[in-house]
Design a protein around this motif. Structure first.
Motif, PDB file in Angstrom:
ATOM      1  N   ALA A 162      14.477  -1.666   3.876  1.00 28.00           N
ATOM      2  CA  ALA A 162      13.805  -2.017   2.622  1.00 28.00           C
ATOM      3  C   ALA A 162      13.812  -0.890   1.595  1.00 28.00           C
ATOM      4  N   ILE A 163      14.514   0.208   1.892  1.00 26.69           N
ATOM      5  CA  ILE A 163      14.494   1.319   0.924  1.00 26.69           C
ATOM      6  C   ILE A 163      15.915   1.678   0.501  1.00 26.69           C
ATOM      7  N   ARG A 164      16.089   1.935  -0.774  1.00 25.87           N
ATOM      8  CA  ARG A 164      17.352   2.437  -1.310  1.00 25.87           C
ATOM      9  C   ARG A 164      17.057   3.668  -2.154  1.00 25.87           C
ATOM     10  N   VAL A 165      17.982   4.617  -2.139  1.00 26.51           N
ATOM     11  CA  VAL A 165      17.866   5.733  -3.068  1.00 26.51           C
ATOM     12  C   VAL A 165      18.767   5.429  -4.260  1.00 26.51           C
TER      13      VAL A 165
ATOM     14  N   ALA B 207      13.840   7.337  -4.138  1.00 21.67           N
ATOM     15  CA  ALA B 207      13.724   6.188  -3.241  1.00 21.67           C
ATOM     16  C   ALA B 207      13.044   5.018  -3.955  1.00 21.67           C
ATOM     17  N   HIS B 208      13.560   3.826  -3.695  1.00 23.56           N
ATOM     18  CA  HIS B 208      12.946   2.614  -4.241  1.00 23.56           C
ATOM     19  C   HIS B 208      12.683   1.656  -3.091  1.00 23.56           C
ATOM     20  N   ILE B 209      11.531   1.002  -3.127  1.00 23.91           N
ATOM     21  CA  ILE B 209      11.192   0.058  -2.065  1.00 23.91           C
ATOM     22  C   ILE B 209      11.554  -1.355  -2.517  1.00 23.91           C
TER      23      ILE B 209
ATOM     24  N   ALA C 157       6.512  12.369   0.184  1.00 25.25           N
ATOM     25  CA  ALA C 157       6.633  11.653  -1.084  1.00 25.25           C
ATOM     26  C   ALA C 157       6.195  10.198  -0.960  1.00 25.25           C
ATOM     27  N   LYS C 158       6.031   9.735   0.281  1.00 19.91           N
ATOM     28  CA  LYS C 158       5.535   8.369   0.465  1.00 19.91           C
ATOM     29  C   LYS C 158       4.026   8.457   0.625  1.00 19.91           C
ATOM     30  N   VAL C 159       3.330   7.810  -0.253  1.00 19.85           N
ATOM     31  CA  VAL C 159       1.876   7.893  -0.209  1.00 19.85           C
ATOM     32  C   VAL C 159       1.290   6.501  -0.011  1.00 19.85           C
ATOM     33  N   VAL C 160       0.071   6.477   0.499  1.00 18.18           N
ATOM     34  CA  VAL C 160      -0.588   5.195   0.729  1.00 18.18           C
ATOM     35  C   VAL C 160      -1.745   5.066  -0.240  1.00 18.18           C
ATOM     36  N   HIS C 161      -1.791   3.925  -0.877  1.00 16.95           N
ATOM     37  CA  HIS C 161      -2.861   3.652  -1.816  1.00 16.95           C
ATOM     38  C   HIS C 161      -4.124   3.295  -1.039  1.00 16.95           C
ATOM     39  N   THR C 162      -5.038   4.256  -0.887  1.00 13.37           N
ATOM     40  CA  THR C 162      -6.315   3.974  -0.218  1.00 13.37           C
ATOM     41  C   THR C 162      -7.444   4.310  -1.192  1.00 13.37           C
TER      42      THR C 162
ATOM     43  N   SER D 125       0.829  -1.196   0.000  1.00 13.63           N
ATOM     44  CA  SER D 125       0.000   0.000   0.000  1.00 13.63           C
ATOM     45  C   SER D 125       0.867   1.250   0.000  1.00 13.63           C
ATOM     46  N   VAL D 126       2.114   1.098   0.462  1.00 12.24           N
ATOM     47  CA  VAL D 126       3.007   2.251   0.525  1.00 12.24           C
ATOM     48  C   VAL D 126       3.698   2.421  -0.830  1.00 12.24           C
ATOM     49  N   ARG D 127       3.510   3.583  -1.434  1.00  6.49           N
ATOM     50  CA  ARG D 127       4.074   3.855  -2.760  1.00  6.49           C
ATOM     51  C   ARG D 127       4.876   5.153  -2.721  1.00  6.49           C
ATOM     52  N   LEU D 128       5.618   5.383  -3.794  1.00  5.33           N
ATOM     53  CA  LEU D 128       6.418   6.603  -3.876  1.00  5.33           C
ATOM     54  C   LEU D 128       5.823   7.568  -4.890  1.00  5.33           C
ATOM     55  N   ASP D 129       5.725   8.834  -4.480  1.00  4.37           N
ATOM     56  CA  ASP D 129       5.384   9.887  -5.429  1.00  4.37           C
ATOM     57  C   ASP D 129       6.722  10.462  -5.905  1.00  4.37           C
ATOM     58  N   ALA D 130       7.172   9.975  -7.072  1.00  2.00           N
ATOM     59  CA  ALA D 130       8.538  10.276  -7.526  1.00  2.00           C
ATOM     60  C   ALA D 130       8.775  11.774  -7.704  1.00  2.00           C
ATOM     61  N   ASP D 131       7.731  12.511  -8.063  1.00  2.00           N
ATOM     62  CA  ASP D 131       7.913  13.953  -8.263  1.00  2.00           C
ATOM     63  C   ASP D 131       8.285  14.664  -6.967  1.00  2.00           C
ATOM     64  N   LYS D 132       7.737  14.151  -5.852  1.00  2.00           N
ATOM     65  CA  LYS D 132       8.007  14.812  -4.571  1.00  2.00           C
ATOM     66  C   LYS D 132       9.311  14.347  -3.929  1.00  2.00           C
ATOM     67  N   CYS D 133       9.787  13.157  -4.286  1.00  2.00           N
ATOM     68  CA  CYS D 133      10.977  12.596  -3.642  1.00  2.00           C
ATOM     69  C   CYS D 133      12.218  13.375  -4.040  1.00  2.00           C
ATOM     70  N   LYS D 134      12.967  13.835  -3.029  1.00  2.00           N
ATOM     71  CA  LYS D 134      14.195  14.577  -3.309  1.00  2.00           C
ATOM     72  C   LYS D 134      15.420  13.699  -3.180  1.00  2.00           C
ATOM     73  N   GLY D 135      15.214  12.436  -2.879  1.00  2.00           N
ATOM     74  CA  GLY D 135      16.350  11.517  -2.758  1.00  2.00           C
ATOM     75  C   GLY D 135      17.154  11.720  -1.486  1.00  2.00           C
ATOM     76  N   CYS D 136      16.519  12.230  -0.425  1.00  2.00           N
ATOM     77  CA  CYS D 136      17.247  12.427   0.838  1.00  2.00           C
ATOM     78  C   CYS D 136      17.374  11.092   1.571  1.00  2.00           C
ATOM     79  N   THR D 137      17.937  11.094   2.780  1.00  2.00           N
ATOM     80  CA  THR D 137      18.229   9.824   3.449  1.00  2.00           C
ATOM     81  C   THR D 137      17.268   9.509   4.596  1.00  2.00           C
ATOM     82  N   ASN D 138      16.225  10.328   4.767  1.00  2.00           N
ATOM     83  CA  ASN D 138      15.356  10.119   5.927  1.00  2.00           C
ATOM     84  C   ASN D 138      14.697   8.747   5.963  1.00  2.00           C
ATOM     85  N   CYS D 139      14.109   8.351   4.834  1.00  2.00           N
ATOM     86  CA  CYS D 139      13.363   7.080   4.861  1.00  2.00           C
ATOM     87  C   CYS D 139      14.307   5.885   4.963  1.00  2.00           C
ATOM     88  N   ILE D 140      15.435   5.930   4.235  1.00  2.00           N
ATOM     89  CA  ILE D 140      16.324   4.756   4.273  1.00  2.00           C
ATOM     90  C   ILE D 140      16.905   4.535   5.666  1.00  2.00           C
ATOM     91  N   LYS D 141      17.132   5.654   6.389  1.00  2.00           N
ATOM     92  CA  LYS D 141      17.739   5.515   7.721  1.00  2.00           C
ATOM     93  C   LYS D 141      16.747   4.984   8.747  1.00  2.00           C
TER      94      LYS D 141
END
Lengths: 142, 429
Positions: free
Chosen positions: B29-32, B37-39, B58-63, B7-23
């Motif tokens: 489960a995430i790499r930039v 970011a890629h899951i 940039a992380k959105v949930v498919h609801t 359900s967790v997806r990436l909005d690529a336009d909003k992703c700046k490629g920072c390290t918050n989610c991977i850390k």
């Protein structure tokens, strides 16, 4: 054994260091997981190496854990410089412990170390010399 | 194998490629890669931590949007217990039910009421099955975590469905009975605080199909409910659930509701991982019932909620205290009427992370290379390469998913030790 080991990793363990205690066995667990070993084997190896590591921390001065993977088995050797075990048969009994009260208060030293290793291992060898140290060999068949 | 639904997806336009989610990702489960970011699908457990920490949203949930109700002739809302803790001025929890009906739902089935029934079913399960330790299977992120990282603990899972699934199964049958419509014309919608519940609806672990049609995020429907709350005035509907059922929305509530001695509640996915490590190592012998919640504070801390989880938790506790503390429904009678909607019928299977290689010999060879590479890396765990730490980068390299020069520190070293640079140094007077 005429076979060559496939992998050997060494982890030093310091006596009485309860802060780092458990790290060597965690790394052994992670290594076996990443290699893709079956989860039941990983669990047995992890529990046995944790108990061996804790025995060094609780009872010995210093020692090391050596993980060796052979084509047919996982071998964990825990060798220490320490007081040794005066009665191995007694130490193998569940609930028997010589751990000091201070260690028991931390939740360790319940006298389950060697019995747990025995449960997890296909073969367990204990070589010990009072006043010198102990060498425990845990073998788990692949 | 069926590809994993997430359900967790990436909005690529909003992703700046920072390290918050991977850390912060608890399963790494995430790499930039290439600035985005890629899951890694085999590792993600849909816990929602990345949604919470992403500063760019940039992380959105498919609801599902509320408008999907138009596809069905009759719609039932299933409000999660956590929903009731979201509203500051709420004096009467029944007002939330009124508001949902006001939004156009034809019926509301309280998930807290289903939680009351599941509490009874759990009590019976624990009495029948002995000392355990048993782990509640009601937090779907925890179930996935166990499948991925602790497959040895799958036999310890309590094979009872979550209150959401039970609520869905009963609500659907009730709707069929009262309207005479066929099942496919009835929409059953969970009002969800949680991305992992969305996954559990679209790809249930042990069911062929969930009884729930879809999920509407609490954060999506919050404003609509809020507008209807004051108008509802004194609530027409009263909550049927007990305070214990409502209490499931906060960490520890499940323990209280089940009421078994030797229980333990842990919340926050990193804390859950630590505790499961202990359990896997056989160090939790005196615990018979384990409530694990991936979110801090329990479901009120879900990534799709809006209110601060600590505020919501207190509010839920106060609301629960106003309600009767005994469930009005009897488990055996409900089973008689609706069938066994409680047991997990299928099998929860292990989903171990992909090993370094499929055969042991090449996996070991890769492991040795991994160790050598890890020693060459700086050990800063900075995340600038796109992997959460140096060891993860070393692992990616041996898996052929990254290169050593992805590390900026190594790159600089390699630059200064090029043969021509060495020569240039030597040539200096």
């Amino acid at each position: 054994m005429g076979l060559k080991p496939l992998l050997e990793m060494r982890f030093p363990v310091q006596g009485n260091d309860f802060i780092q205690a458990g790290e060597a066995s965690s790394r052994i667990k992670r290594t076996l997981q990443q290699i893709g070993m079956e989860s039941s084997l990983v669990r047995r190896a992890a529990i046995a190496s944790y108990e061996a590591e804790m025995n060094i921390v609780i009872h010995a001065y210093h020692g090391e854990l050596v993980l060796t993977i052979w084509p047919n088995l996982i071998e964990i050797v825990a060798a220490d410089v320490g007081p040794g075990i005066s009665d191995v048969a007694l130490a193998m009994q569940e609930g028997y412990s010589t751990a000091p009260e201070s260690v028991r208060q931390m939740g360790f030293g319940a006298g389950m170390g060697l019995p747990n290793m025995q449960k997890c291992a296909d073969e367990l060898l204990v070589e010990t010399k009072v006043g010198e140290g102990t060498r425990v060999v845990i073998k788990i068949n692949l | 194998m069926v590809p994993f639904f997430h359900s967790v997806r990436l909005d690529a336009d909003k992703c700046k490629g920072c390290t918050n989610c991977i850390k912060h990702c608890p399963t790494e489960a995430i790499r930039v890669r290439a600035g985005k970011a890629h899951i890694l699908e085999d590792r993600c457990v849909d816990c929602g931590v990345c949604i919470r920490v992403c500063p760019n949203h940039a992380k959105v949930v498919h609801t599902d949007p509320l408008t999907r109700c138009k596809e069905f002739a009759y719609n039932v809302a299933l409000p999660a217990p956590a929903l009731f803790g979201q509203f500051a001025e709420l004096s009467e929890p029944g007002a939330v039910l009124d508001a949902l009906l006001g939004l156009g739902f034809d019926e509301v089935f309280e998930v807290p009421l289903a939680a009351d029934l599941v509490s009874q079913a759990m009590r019976r399960f624990l009495q029948e099955r002995g000392p355990g330790p048993w782990i509640s299977a009601t937090c779907p992120a925890v179930v996935r975590l166990i499948q991925v990282r602790f497959p040895e603990l799958i036999p310890n899972l309590i094979t009872l469905e979550s209150p959401m699934e039970v609520a869905g199964a009963i609500a659907r049958q009730q709707a069929i009975r009262s309207t005479g419509l066929s099942a496919d014309r009835i929409g059953v919608w969970f009002i969800t605080p949680c991305p992992a519940k969305v996954t559990a609806i679209h790809q249930p672990e042990a069911l062929a199909q969930s009884s729930v049609t879809g999920a509407i995020a609490v954060s999506q429907i919050y404003g609509d409910i809020l507008k209807l709350l004051p108008r509802a005035g004194s609530a027409r509907r009263r909550l049927q659930a007990s305070g214990l059922g409502l209490g499931w929305g906060r960490a520890g509530g499940e323990n209280v509701a089940v009421g078994i001695a030797n229980h333990l509640a842990v919340d926050g996915i990193h804390n859950v991982i630590d505790l499961l490590e202990e359990l896997e190592m056989g160090r939790l012998q005196d615990v018979s019932f384990l409530e694990c919640q991936a979110c801090t504070g329990g479901c009120v801390g879900g990534a799709l909620t809006l209110e601060n989880p600590f505020i919501a938790r207190v509010r839920l506790r106060k609301l629960a205290a106003q309600l009767p503390q005994v469930c009005s429904l009897d488990l055996a009678a409900m089973e008689e009427e609706w069938g066994d909607v409680f047991s997990i019928k299928g099998e929860i299977v292990p989903r171990p992370m992909t090993p370094l290689a499929t055969d042991m010999y090449s996996a070991i060879a890769k492991m040795e290379r991994l160790e050598i590479i890890e020693r060459r890396l700086p050990g800063l765990d900075c995340g600038a390469c796109g992997a959460p730490n140096c060891r993860a980068l070393a692992e990616d390299i041996v898996r052929g998913r990254a290169e050593e020069k992805d590390c900026v520190i190594r790159m600089r070293e390699m630059w200064y030790t090029r043969p021509d640079m060495e020569k240039a140094k030597g040539a200096k007077p």
